[in-house]
Write an enzyme that holds these catalytic residues in place. Structure first.
Site, mmCIF file in Angstrom:
data_model
loop_
_atom_site.group_PDB
_atom_site.id
_atom_site.type_symbol
_atom_site.label_atom_id
_atom_site.label_comp_id
_atom_site.label_asym_id
_atom_site.label_seq_id
_atom_site.Cartn_x
_atom_site.Cartn_y
_atom_site.Cartn_z
ATOM 1 C CG ASP A 36 -31.758 -8.281 -9.332
ATOM 2 O OD1 ASP A 36 -30.565 -8.051 -9.622
ATOM 3 O OD2 ASP A 36 -32.554 -8.815 -10.131
ATOM 4 N N GLY A 37 -30.373 -5.399 -8.712
ATOM 5 C CA GLY A 37 -30.362 -4.118 -9.420
ATOM 6 C C GLY A 37 -29.148 -3.252 -9.156
ATOM 7 C CG HIS A 53 -21.938 -5.179 -6.327
ATOM 8 N ND1 HIS A 53 -23.212 -5.667 -6.499
ATOM 9 C CD2 HIS A 53 -21.216 -5.634 -7.391
ATOM 10 C CE1 HIS A 53 -23.256 -6.392 -7.611
ATOM 11 N NE2 HIS A 53 -22.061 -6.383 -8.164
ATOM 12 C CG LEU A 147 -32.636 -8.952 12.771
ATOM 13 C CD1 LEU A 147 -33.983 -9.358 12.196
ATOM 14 C CD2 LEU A 147 -32.178 -7.629 12.142
HETATM 15 C C1 FPP Z 1 -27.675 -8.254 -7.512
HETATM 16 O O1 FPP Z 1 -27.534 -7.127 -8.314
HETATM 17 C C2 FPP Z 1 -26.831 -8.151 -6.344
HETATM 18 C C3 FPP Z 1 -25.854 -9.023 -6.009
HETATM 19 C C4 FPP Z 1 -25.534 -10.218 -6.788
HETATM 20 C C5 FPP Z 1 -25.019 -8.805 -4.843
HETATM 21 C C6 FPP Z 1 -25.758 -8.333 -3.649
HETATM 22 C C7 FPP Z 1 -24.792 -7.849 -2.686
HETATM 23 C C8 FPP Z 1 -24.947 -6.737 -1.958
HETATM 24 C C9 FPP Z 1 -26.137 -5.896 -1.950
HETATM 25 C C10 FPP Z 1 -23.866 -6.345 -1.059
HETATM 26 C C11 FPP Z 1 -24.001 -6.778 0.350
HETATM 27 C C12 FPP Z 1 -23.465 -8.099 0.633
HETATM 28 C C13 FPP Z 1 -22.731 -8.427 1.710
HETATM 29 C C14 FPP Z 1 -22.409 -9.845 1.970
HETATM 30 C C15 FPP Z 1 -22.181 -7.451 2.642
HETATM 31 P P1 FPP Z 1 -26.950 -7.314 -9.773
HETATM 32 O O2 FPP Z 1 -25.486 -7.117 -9.710
HETATM 33 O O3 FPP Z 1 -27.383 -8.629 -10.337
HETATM 34 O O4 FPP Z 1 -27.636 -6.125 -10.515
HETATM 35 P P2 FPP Z 1 -28.127 -6.103 -12.040
HETATM 36 O O5 FPP Z 1 -29.172 -7.180 -12.183
HETATM 37 O O6 FPP Z 1 -28.691 -4.730 -12.182
HETATM 38 O O7 FPP Z 1 -26.924 -6.342 -12.890
#
Ligand code: FPP
Length: 256
Positions: A36-37, A53, A147
């Protein structure tokens, strides 16, 4: 015993003591992470959310490498929840392209390192291009024995439970199962994680202290570890710290 841990490609070394310390004790067999974040990381830099992302995807690769090196058996990453469809279409489209982008360079490395890619979630509802990329990664690594890199994609724990209950009810209706025989094992075996042990350690980044519909059944006895660090800033050292903390907690599973 490995004295110093070299990353596969970068040949970067994690500084010593803590790493050596965690290698002296059993590491969690299954680590699950709520990444998250990303959005906040981008916002702090006046960048579009998708830049977060993009950066977060690099962290996925780094954390996979260190988890593998440390001998973790399963790494489950919450990449896209059933609720994430509510995001702006452009962001959803970008997230759905990430598997293709990432596996185009990362898959050969995963194959070489004996990592097996798996998923939990409603795979069939993902766009076909996303399905193709992830399916190829799963197919190309299906005989690997190291893994398990398990992506939660279009995953929601309540949705998973609803599907499990439907399957169990169906089996009862078809007289394949007696309702009186339903036990915890029956439920666990009907979840999407049926062949995977429950997480020992659940990590959530970005300072949010909640579970957000992630593996609610499976984390019944998991150790929870929260950090304010945003996912794109999460490093190998943070993972090692989480494992160190895990190793120094007393897990009693309800006993004394
Ligand atoms: C949450 O941060 C993150 C996500 C919803 C997406 C997570 C995806 C990745 C880390 C990319 C890798 C994935 C793959 C399948 C290769 P947020 O967008 O909710 O952040 P915020 O809370 O700060 O808005």
């Amino acid at each position: 015993m490995i004295d110093k841990l070299l990353f596969w490609k970068k040949k970067k070394e994690i500084s010593g003591d803590l790493l050596e310390e965690v290698q002296k004790h059993p590491v969690p067999r299954h680590i699950a992470i709520i990444m998250d974040g990303n959005g906040r990381w981008a916002k702090k830099r006046a960048m579009p959310r998708i830049a977060g992302h993009h950066e977060g995807t690099k962290v996925v690769q780094r954390i996979t490498r260190i988890a593998d090196k440390l001998g973790v058996e399963v790494l489950t990453l919450y990449a896209f929840s059933t609720e994430n469809w509510k995001r702006p279409q452009g962001e959803v489209d970008y997230l759905m392209k990430l598997p293709e982008q990432m596996f185009s360079t990362f898959l050969p490395e995963l194959i070489e390192k004996n990592v097996r890619v798996q998923t939990i979630g409603n795979f069939d509802k993902l766009p076909s291009h996303t399905q193709r990329a992830v399916q190829k990664a799963m197919d190309d690594t299906k005989h690997n024995t190291g893994l398990i890199l398990n992506f939660a994609l279009n995953y929601g724990s309540r949705d998973e439970m609803v599907q499990a209950v439907r399957k169990i009810a169906e089996e009862c209706k078809e007289n394949q199962l007696d309702a009186n025989d339903i036990n915890e094992e029956t439920i666990a075996s009907h979840l999407m994680t049926n062949k995977i042990e429950d997480p020992d350690l659940l990590i959530r980044t970005s300072g949010e202290i909640r579970i957000s519909n992630f593996m609610l059944w499976q984390i019944a006895y998991s150790e929870l570890w929260f950090t304010n660090v945003l996912w794109p800033d999460f490093t190998e050292e943070h993972l090692v710290q989480a494992i160190y903390d895990f190793q120094h907690r007393g897990r009693r599973f309800g006993g004394i």
